[in-house]
Design an enzyme around this catalytic site. Structure first.
Site, PDB file in Angstrom:
ATOM      1  N   GLY A 239       0.729  -1.179   0.026  1.00 28.26           N
ATOM      2  CA  GLY A 239       0.161   0.146  -0.063  1.00 28.26           C
ATOM      3  C   GLY A 239       0.718   1.156   0.057  1.00 28.26           C
ATOM      4  O   GLY A 239       0.159   2.439  -0.265  1.00 28.26           O
ATOM      5  N   GLU A 277       3.777  -6.763   1.984  1.00 25.52           N
ATOM      6  CA  GLU A 277       3.744  -7.097   0.555  1.00 25.52           C
ATOM      7  C   GLU A 277       3.687  -5.976  -0.368  1.00 25.52           C
ATOM      8  O   GLU A 277       2.495  -5.626  -0.706  1.00 25.52           O
ATOM      9  CB  GLU A 277       2.133  -7.709   0.429  1.00 25.52           C
ATOM     10  CG  GLU A 277       1.971  -9.033   0.826  1.00 25.52           C
ATOM     11  CD  GLU A 277       0.463  -9.585   0.963  1.00 25.52           C
ATOM     12  OE1 GLU A 277       0.204 -10.482   1.336  1.00 25.52           O
ATOM     13  OE2 GLU A 277      -0.452  -8.721   0.869  1.00 25.52           O
ATOM     14  N   GLY A 279       3.628  -3.828  -3.778  1.00 24.05           N
ATOM     15  CA  GLY A 279       4.005  -3.919  -5.151  1.00 24.05           C
ATOM     16  C   GLY A 279       4.347  -2.694  -5.665  1.00 24.05           C
ATOM     17  O   GLY A 279       5.440  -2.435  -6.059  1.00 24.05           O
ATOM     18  N   ARG A 280       3.570  -1.453  -5.624  1.00 23.40           N
ATOM     19  CA  ARG A 280       3.685  -0.357  -6.208  1.00 23.40           C
ATOM     20  C   ARG A 280       5.099   0.202  -5.634  1.00 23.40           C
ATOM     21  O   ARG A 280       5.927   0.794  -6.588  1.00 23.40           O
ATOM     22  CB  ARG A 280       2.656   0.563  -5.978  1.00 23.40           C
ATOM     23  CG  ARG A 280       2.476   2.033  -6.781  1.00 23.40           C
ATOM     24  CD  ARG A 280       1.202   2.911  -6.432  1.00 23.40           C
ATOM     25  NE  ARG A 280       0.077   2.196  -6.285  1.00 23.40           N
ATOM     26  CZ  ARG A 280      -0.749   2.162  -7.444  1.00 23.40           C
ATOM     27  NH1 ARG A 280      -0.385   2.890  -8.422  1.00 23.40           N
ATOM     28  NH2 ARG A 280      -1.894   1.745  -7.452  1.00 23.40           N
ATOM     29  N   TYR A 319      -7.883   5.299 -12.103  1.00 21.31           N
ATOM     30  CA  TYR A 319      -7.695   5.990 -10.805  1.00 21.31           C
ATOM     31  C   TYR A 319      -7.295   7.270 -10.950  1.00 21.31           C
ATOM     32  O   TYR A 319      -7.053   7.866  -9.711  1.00 21.31           O
ATOM     33  CB  TYR A 319      -6.397   5.078 -10.238  1.00 21.31           C
ATOM     34  CG  TYR A 319      -6.503   3.663 -10.282  1.00 21.31           C
ATOM     35  CD1 TYR A 319      -7.587   3.029  -9.957  1.00 21.31           C
ATOM     36  CD2 TYR A 319      -5.338   3.010 -10.949  1.00 21.31           C
ATOM     37  CE1 TYR A 319      -7.613   1.687 -10.188  1.00 21.31           C
ATOM     38  CE2 TYR A 319      -5.470   1.562 -10.896  1.00 21.31           C
ATOM     39  CZ  TYR A 319      -6.531   0.921 -10.595  1.00 21.31           C
ATOM     40  OH  TYR A 319      -6.476  -0.626 -10.645  1.00 21.31           O
ATOM     41  N   CYS A 344      -9.640   5.715 -29.177  1.00 20.04           N
ATOM     42  CA  CYS A 344     -10.700   6.428 -29.608  1.00 20.04           C
ATOM     43  C   CYS A 344     -11.884   6.935 -28.377  1.00 20.04           C
ATOM     44  O   CYS A 344     -13.133   6.545 -28.371  1.00 20.04           O
ATOM     45  CB  CYS A 344     -11.575   5.493 -30.582  1.00 20.04           C
ATOM     46  SG  CYS A 344     -10.719   5.015 -32.013  1.00 20.04           S
ATOM     47  N   GLU A 345     -11.082   7.500 -27.441  1.00 17.31           N
ATOM     48  CA  GLU A 345     -12.092   8.108 -26.340  1.00 17.31           C
ATOM     49  C   GLU A 345     -11.360   9.442 -25.833  1.00 17.31           C
ATOM     50  O   GLU A 345     -10.113   9.219 -25.902  1.00 17.31           O
ATOM     51  CB  GLU A 345     -12.627   6.909 -25.426  1.00 17.31           C
ATOM     52  CG  GLU A 345     -11.479   6.666 -24.626  1.00 17.31           C
ATOM     53  CD  GLU A 345     -12.300   6.012 -23.263  1.00 17.31           C
ATOM     54  OE1 GLU A 345     -12.136   6.560 -22.317  1.00 17.31           O
ATOM     55  OE2 GLU A 345     -12.771   4.693 -23.725  1.00 17.31           O
TER      56      GLU A 345
HETATM   57  C1  LIG Z   1      -3.644  -8.331  -0.719  1.00 19.08           C
HETATM   58  C2  LIG Z   1      -2.659  -7.186  -1.425  1.00 19.08           C
HETATM   59  N1  LIG Z   1      -1.246  -7.107  -0.917  1.00 19.08           N
HETATM   60  C3  LIG Z   1      -0.494  -6.441  -1.532  1.00 19.08           C
HETATM   61  C4  LIG Z   1      -0.987  -5.585  -2.574  1.00 19.08           C
HETATM   62  C5  LIG Z   1      -0.038  -4.470  -3.029  1.00 19.08           C
HETATM   63  O1  LIG Z   1      -0.382  -3.264  -2.816  1.00 19.08           O
HETATM   64  P1  LIG Z   1       0.717  -2.226  -3.577  1.00 19.08           P
HETATM   65  O2  LIG Z   1       1.011  -2.257  -4.937  1.00 19.08           O
HETATM   66  O3  LIG Z   1      -0.145  -0.743  -3.093  1.00 19.08           O
HETATM   67  O4  LIG Z   1       2.177  -2.162  -2.436  1.00 19.08           O
HETATM   68  C6  LIG Z   1      -2.176  -5.476  -3.102  1.00 19.08           C
HETATM   69  C7  LIG Z   1      -2.724  -4.433  -4.080  1.00 19.08           C
HETATM   70  O5  LIG Z   1      -3.764  -3.802  -4.038  1.00 19.08           O
HETATM   71  C8  LIG Z   1      -3.189  -6.322  -2.480  1.00 19.08           C
HETATM   72  O6  LIG Z   1      -4.451  -6.459  -2.783  1.00 19.08           O
END
Ligand SMILES: Cc1ncc(COP(=O)(O)O)c(C=O)c1O
Length: 422
Positions: A239, A277, A279-280, A319, A344-345
């Site tokens: 997050g 966890e 990601g972003r 988003y 096309c939008e």
């Molecule tokens: C369960 C879970 N963990 C981790 C993430 C990774 O989130 P982020 O990419 O914001 O760090 C997500 C993405 O929404 C998620 O749904």
């Protein structure tokens, strides 16, 4: 060489001609070699970020583990890269599980998520021997009880009822979220899981949402787990937000780890295993997308149209993410532009407000911070083939996903039955 703001890859610089150098490779040259649009990844930057993530948590809480939330960039090269850096990985679907295994991830280090796992999803996870399944509902418990032949480790996803300040589509821990169980139901699920002889409940999971630019909602979610019992493992989700533009700021990894680990020590104890966890914030700023300018229309608005758009970057329309753009190797006086795509939008806007040096056809235009949720959300709107991924490190450019071809667009069509001739 000119250093760039944090929305650009860690190993990127502008050279004396204004070309962007990523991982030692000239983006202008990459565009010549691989065409545009193209996703470019600073491989060393992604590796360094993974190491920084591990160090930030392990230095504050040695029993911790960083899990790559693979939905952010699910391609085998990226699964492999983070596995090599000692990260575990999470998957949210059977498709991501398939890719993770193809990318060489040790099944024991895979965490399986999903609020709608069906029998086939659960069976595939069990058959692969995944390390952990994250229970999202009572139906998950029923399915696992039925399909697990022996024993499976599980976490229970708790809805912490925390509202963070981010786009509503990427909020996941508010009271009406479809994810996880609110605390009253979580207590019932814990009771059931503790009575199970097939499912070994090792701990709790929570995730508030994505692109969160303050640490408070993330620590509030930790607090929400405190009175649900004692567990050896806590997965605190991802997050953490990232800067998308030069003017954006986001909490540092140290500030984030400080806040999270302090909240754990305060509310959950010091003798627990902590999982995060990301990601972003793990891969987002290690990627840029390069396009060619194909048309410039100067009227009330200066529309700079590039040869990609919402097919390769849906973040803007889904988003409202605000990116910035840079035209390479140009020093003309700037003008206010809107960077638009070829779909096309009218929603097909990449950058609503960009100061660019009088763009002309053939210019290379780059948007930074496209390393997360761009490749994964790429689509074939208007039958536009999806871009390749090029991984750059120490001057070496490696094509890790090829460009989609027009033939690929026919791959799933079933030929019409031959019409019998009279
Ligand atoms: C369960 C879970 N963990 C981790 C993430 C990774 O989130 P982020 O990419 O914001 O760090 C997500 C993405 O929404 C998620 O749904």
């Amino acid at each position: 060489m000119t250093a760039l703001p944090p929305c650009y890859p860690a190993n990127s610089r502008l050279d004396e001609h204004g070309d962007l150098i990523v991982g030692g490779c000239s983006v202008t040259e990459l565009c010549r070699e691989f065409g545009t649009p193209v996703y470019i990844v600073d491989e060393q930057g992604a590796r360094e970020r993974a190491r920084d993530y591990r160090a930030a948590f392990e230095s504050r809480h040695p029993d911790s583990e960083v899990i790559f939330a693979s939905k952010a960039f699910p391609c085998t090269a990226i699964y492999r890269l983070f596995a090599e850096e000692g990260l575990s990985c999470d998957v949210a679907t059977r498709g991501e599980l398939f890719l993770a295994l193809a990318g060489g991830v040790d099944p024991a280090r895979i965490h399986v998520h999903g609020n709608a796992k069906d029998d086939a999803d659960v069976a595939a996870a069990v058959e692969a021997g995944v390390g952990c399944v994250v229970i999202d509902s009572f139906d998950d418990i029923d399915r696992l009880e039925r399909l697990v032949p022996d024993r499976q480790r599980v976490l229970l996803r708790v809805n912490p009822e925390v509202q963070a300040d981010t786009h509503e589509s990427v909020l996941t821990g508010h009271s009406t979220s479809k994810f996880g169980l609110r605390r009253a139901l979580a207590l019932r699920a814990i009771e059931r899981l503790r009575a199970s002889d097939r499912l070994e409940l090792i701990g709790l999971h929570t995730h508030v949402g994505s692109q969160i630019l303050e640490v408070e909602p993330l620590t509030m979610a930790v607090d929400a787990l405190a009175d649900l019992g004692d567990f050896p493992v806590y997965d605190l989700g991802g997050g953490l937000g990232i800067p998308y533009r030069s003017t954006d700021t986001a909490p540092s990894l140290d500030a984030y780890a400080d806040a999270l680990v302090s909240a754990v020590h305060r509310g959950l104890g010091t003798d627990v295993r902590v999982l995060v966890e990301p990601g972003r914030s793990l891969i987002g700023t290690s990627g840029v997308t390069a396009y060619h300018v194909v048309s410039v229309k100067r009227d009330v608005v200066v529309h700079v149209a590039v040869n990609g758009g919402m097919g390769d970057n849906l973040e803007v329309s889904l988003y409202g993410t605000e990116f910035e753009a840079r035209v390479l190797a140009r020093r003309d006086a700037t003008e206010r532009c809107q960077v638009v795509g070829k779909h096309c939008e009218s929603g097909d806007v990449l950058v609503r407000d960009a100061e660019l040096p009088s763009p002309v056809i053939g210019d290379v235009l780059v948007t930074p911070a496209t390393g997360a949720y761009c490749y994964t959300l790429a689509n074939n709107y208007n039958a536009q083939p999806r871009p390749p991924v090029v991984s750059c490190r120490e001057g070496d450019a490696r094509l890790v996903v090829r460009r989609e071809t027009y033939d690929d667009l026919l791959r799933r069509d079933v030929p019409a039955a031959a019409v019998p001739t009279a």
